[in-house]
Write a protein that holds these residues in place. Structure first.
Motif, PDB file in Angstrom:
ATOM      1  N   ASN A  48      61.553 -24.250 -10.918  1.00 34.76           N
ATOM      2  CA  ASN A  48      62.906 -24.381 -11.123  1.00 34.76           C
ATOM      3  C   ASN A  48      63.389 -25.769 -10.810  1.00 34.76           C
ATOM      4  O   ASN A  48      64.275 -26.252 -11.633  1.00 34.76           O
ATOM      5  CB  ASN A  48      63.644 -23.487 -10.069  1.00 34.76           C
ATOM      6  N   TYR A  87      65.659 -27.979 -13.602  1.00 28.02           N
ATOM      7  CA  TYR A  87      66.856 -28.936 -13.372  1.00 28.02           C
ATOM      8  C   TYR A  87      66.283 -30.283 -13.734  1.00 28.02           C
ATOM      9  O   TYR A  87      67.296 -31.006 -14.042  1.00 28.02           O
ATOM     10  CB  TYR A  87      67.025 -28.949 -11.834  1.00 28.02           C
ATOM     11  N   MET A 107      67.160 -18.139  -7.471  1.00 29.19           N
ATOM     12  CA  MET A 107      65.892 -17.781  -7.842  1.00 29.19           C
ATOM     13  C   MET A 107      65.150 -17.130  -6.851  1.00 29.19           C
ATOM     14  O   MET A 107      63.788 -16.995  -6.976  1.00 29.19           O
ATOM     15  CB  MET A 107      65.232 -19.299  -8.066  1.00 29.19           C
ATOM     16  N   VAL A 118      57.859 -20.239  -7.647  1.00 27.31           N
ATOM     17  CA  VAL A 118      59.196 -20.370  -8.296  1.00 27.31           C
ATOM     18  C   VAL A 118      60.067 -21.570  -8.179  1.00 27.31           C
ATOM     19  O   VAL A 118      60.830 -22.028  -8.944  1.00 27.31           O
ATOM     20  CB  VAL A 118      59.757 -18.956  -7.750  1.00 27.31           C
ATOM     21  N   TYR A 119      60.212 -22.024  -6.994  1.00 25.97           N
ATOM     22  CA  TYR A 119      60.975 -23.218  -6.523  1.00 25.97           C
ATOM     23  C   TYR A 119      60.281 -24.541  -7.410  1.00 25.97           C
ATOM     24  O   TYR A 119      61.367 -24.950  -7.960  1.00 25.97           O
ATOM     25  CB  TYR A 119      60.849 -23.547  -4.997  1.00 25.97           C
ATOM     26  N   VAL A 151      63.035 -14.185  -5.465  1.00 28.66           N
ATOM     27  CA  VAL A 151      62.451 -13.175  -5.928  1.00 28.66           C
ATOM     28  C   VAL A 151      62.366 -12.015  -4.681  1.00 28.66           C
ATOM     29  O   VAL A 151      61.702 -12.134  -3.986  1.00 28.66           O
ATOM     30  CB  VAL A 151      60.962 -13.398  -6.374  1.00 28.66           C
ATOM     31  N   GLY A 185      58.025 -17.039 -19.131  1.00 30.20           N
ATOM     32  CA  GLY A 185      59.105 -18.051 -18.826  1.00 30.20           C
ATOM     33  C   GLY A 185      59.620 -18.938 -20.027  1.00 30.20           C
ATOM     34  O   GLY A 185      60.324 -18.633 -20.721  1.00 30.20           O
ATOM     35  N   ASN A 196      59.729 -11.849 -11.704  1.00 34.91           N
ATOM     36  CA  ASN A 196      60.608 -10.497 -11.339  1.00 34.91           C
ATOM     37  C   ASN A 196      59.696  -9.350 -11.987  1.00 34.91           C
ATOM     38  O   ASN A 196      60.046  -8.173 -11.630  1.00 34.91           O
ATOM     39  CB  ASN A 196      61.836 -10.675 -11.272  1.00 34.91           C
ATOM     40  N   VAL A 213      66.874 -20.887 -15.401  1.00 35.74           N
ATOM     41  CA  VAL A 213      66.820 -20.479 -14.206  1.00 35.74           C
ATOM     42  C   VAL A 213      66.706 -18.805 -14.279  1.00 35.74           C
ATOM     43  O   VAL A 213      65.742 -18.163 -13.783  1.00 35.74           O
ATOM     44  CB  VAL A 213      67.942 -20.605 -13.129  1.00 35.74           C
ATOM     45  N   ILE A 254      63.040 -18.060 -15.527  1.00 33.71           N
ATOM     46  CA  ILE A 254      62.014 -18.230 -14.767  1.00 33.71           C
ATOM     47  C   ILE A 254      61.971 -17.027 -13.711  1.00 33.71           C
ATOM     48  O   ILE A 254      60.829 -16.574 -13.306  1.00 33.71           O
ATOM     49  CB  ILE A 254      62.159 -19.731 -13.938  1.00 33.71           C
ATOM     50  N   VAL A 255      63.337 -16.852 -13.129  1.00 25.88           N
ATOM     51  CA  VAL A 255      63.221 -15.790 -12.114  1.00 25.88           C
ATOM     52  C   VAL A 255      62.889 -14.233 -12.809  1.00 25.88           C
ATOM     53  O   VAL A 255      61.992 -13.772 -12.260  1.00 25.88           O
ATOM     54  CB  VAL A 255      64.769 -15.448 -11.646  1.00 25.88           C
TER      55      VAL A 255
END
Lengths: 298, 313
Positions: free
Chosen positions: B298, B302, A139, B294-295, A141, B93, B244, B236, B239-240
């Motif tokens: 994620n 999960y 993940m 972001v974390y 960035v 997302g 990005n 995942v 989201i990334v």
């Protein structure tokens, strides 16, 4: 008194409808949704492909045209003849891109396959931890750490070298992840047999792991290629010498600086950037689909 | 406290030692660049975020000043960047994710040949790259009458003046979202197709005997639970991807910042402070906030799709 044996009630199940062999009326509704969607996805692509081959007159015609009536290569010629303000020819940018991409993809695959082998087949204490760190990095960035990366590049003397292009991209968590998931499916017995036959780690990687993870390697190559070929991060941030920048950077610069006057050239430029991606994907298509079915995060 | 599993004190044979050394050597080529360009930068960003740093002078420790500034002084961040980022990330997302699943599921209801062709069409935009995307959509939403959308609107009489789609704030976010969704059907989408195709057919059969009634239930009770790994991978990636894609607004507008900050996302804000104003400490604080967001997203993914031990981790 015994009850008569009841016949099992016919369930609503009428055979799986996943991946059917024949057309059925029930599919019409899906086609009605999917065809317009597919059209929405590809029409812009078709449009730009055509604009790359349009003459100047046609590009600025009113009403705007989608399809070229006569194909000309003028845009490509103009693009190759125009060199940037610093006098770097386009062929130089192309050369840089090819070298950087080839080097990065190759290194990326090699180091990932060797790490995947260790993480998948060796038993040691930190194994799970290391893999979960990599999974966490999925993940990641890159823009978020552009600043520290810049500092690291400057302090390690990599500014304005080819390594500034290659090294930041060479460890791709998603690539290691894919290959490791695939390596997990190679039976341990195979490796043990090879060890008994006297094979060392390198021989095992070369003769067993690489051949058996081909589909994953193909997918990884596609992913890695797409990222490296199109990226402008290094050229923008880590390179100040124009003759070391890449094609993606150059074409990006043309297309943002003279959006109107060079409509045909930018279309030609984006086509040049896109074609290798498409080719590689088409070549590897079946392997990619094969990998994806094993690629989940368990 | 982590429990240490000390192995019984056997004499470590030369062979085992060599094996361990070799494992280390094989890991190293990946571990080095990974540490150097992913791990260390994250740590450095975290450290720099507590300093004032203008690239030329040495960083000066300023405590939580940058973070306080982000949330109290930076009006652009609070008024534009933060809401923009959340709106954009939520739609692109989870929205893009749900869309990929639905489309992937519909595709699996078709035979092989049409499925492959349609899937390729839908996947194509995701491999175009930023240059191509900019060129295409700037042509489509061009602000004069030769832009395709403006031409259509004028022809249909829906407007009597060309709309400045990419130079004003009115439609900017909407266009960004459309373009992002358009290019979001990538590798996660392919993973879902294979995932659905690989679900064991007997499961469906058994479930219908057990009283499953329609395809909606089929998806909820059979398809999704049996392809959790692919669902998680897709999530995942989604989201990334959502975080990005910051360059999209800049590419469409041709400049950073975007018109009236209408499409300013946190990644653009980082670029703006880091590489245009050279306020690296402040940019680093923004980066840390981004990585944390972001974390969190994620962890949520999960929770939904991870196996048990993963969710607990």
């Amino acid at each position: 008194m015994r009850r008569p044996v009841r016949k099992p009630r016919r369930s609503a199940y009428s055979g799986s409808r996943i991946n059917p062999k024949h057309f059925s009326a029930g599919q019409i509704k899906f086609y009605l949704l999917l065809l317009p969607l597919a059209a929405f996805m590809v029409i812009p692509v078709i449009m730009i492909v055509n604009r790359a081959f349009m003459s100047l007159g046609e590009l600025h015609a009113f009403p705007p045209r989608i399809l070229a009536s006569r194909f000309t290569l003028d845009n490509f010629r103009a693009l190759f003849q125009m060199s940037s303000t610093t006098g770097v020819p386009m062929s130089r940018y192309l050369f840089n891109s090819v070298v950087v991409t080839a080097l990065t993809v190759l290194m990326n695959l090699l180091i990932s396959v060797s790490s995947a082998y260790v993480l998948s087949k060796k038993r040691f204490r930190l194994r799970e931890k290391l893999f979960s760190i990599n999974q966490l990095a999925l993940m990641f960035v890159p823009t978020a750490v552009a600043v520290p990366r810049y500092i690291i590049i400057v302090n390690s003397g990599m500014l304005n070298t080819i390594w500034a292009h290659v090294l930041p991209l060479v460890a791709m968590p998603v690539v290691l992840f894919l290959i490791k998931q695939f390596t997990d499916q190679i039976p341990d017995a195979l490796i043990e047999a090879a060890v008994i036959d006297g094979a060392g780690d390198l021989a095992i990687i070369r003769r067993i792991i690489i051949p058996l993870t081909r589909p994953a390697l193909a997918t990884a190559a596609v992913l890695s290629f797409q990222q490296v070929w199109g990226t402008v991060e290094a050229s923008n941030n880590f390179i100040t010498d124009d003759s070391l920048r890449t094609l993606a950077f150059y074409l990006n610069a043309i297309s943002t600086n003279n959006a109107v006057s060079a409509a045909g050239m930018t279309a030609a430029a984006s086509l040049i950037l896109f074609l290798p991606n498409l080719l590689i994907f088409i070549i590897m298509q079946s392997k990619v689909m094969n990998t994806m079915s094993h690629s989940g995060i368990k | 406290m982590t429990e240490k599993r000390t192995p019984p004190r056997y004499r470590v044979s030369a062979r085992a030692r060599r094996d361990r050394l070799m494992s280390g050597l094989l890991l190293l080529p990946y571990a080095l660049p990974f540490t150097m360009f992913i791990l260390v930068p994250v740590v450095v960003a975290a450290l720099l975020s507590f300093t004032f740093f203008d690239v030329i002078n040495r960083p000066v420790f300023t405590g939580f000043l940058n973070y306080i500034t982000v949330f109290t002084q930076d009006t652009v961040f609070m008024k534009n960047v933060l809401p923009n980022t959340f709106l954009y990330a939520l739609v692109v997302g989870p929205g893009g994710y749900a869309l990929s699943f639905l489309v992937a599921w519909m595709l699996t209801q078709l035979q092989r040949l049409p499925r492959t062709i349609l899937a390729l069409c839908i996947y194509t935009p995701s491999m175009l790259g930023s240059v191509f995307i900019g060129v295409v959509w700037r042509a489509i939403f061009s602000g004069d009458q030769s832009g395709f959308v403006n031409y259509l609107l004028l022809e249909l009489g829906l407007t009597d003046q060309p709309i400045q789609f990419l130079l004003t704030r009115d439609y900017f976010m909407l266009i960004m979202i459309i373009v992002s969704l358009w290019s979001a059907m990538g590798i996660g989408f392919l993973a879902m197709i294979s995932g659905i195709l690989n679900v064991n057919e007997e499961l469906y059969e058994a479930a219908y005997v057990d009283g499953l009634r329609n395809r909606f239930q089929e998806i909820i009770y059979i398809t999704i639970p049996s392809m959790k790994p692919q669902m998680l991978f897709g999530a995942v990636m989604a989201i990334v991807n959502a975080f990005n894609m910051g360059w999209i607004g800049v590419t469409l507008a041709g400049a950073n910042p975007t018109p009236e900050y209408a499409g300013q996302l946190i990644t653009n804000h980082i670029d703006d402070y880091g590489f245009i104003r050279y306020e690296m400490g402040y940019a680093a604080a923004l980066s840390v906030i981004l990585l944390l967001v972001v974390y969190l997203f994620n962890r949520l993914a999960y929770r939904f799709f991870g196996e048990k031990e993963e969710a607990a981790a």
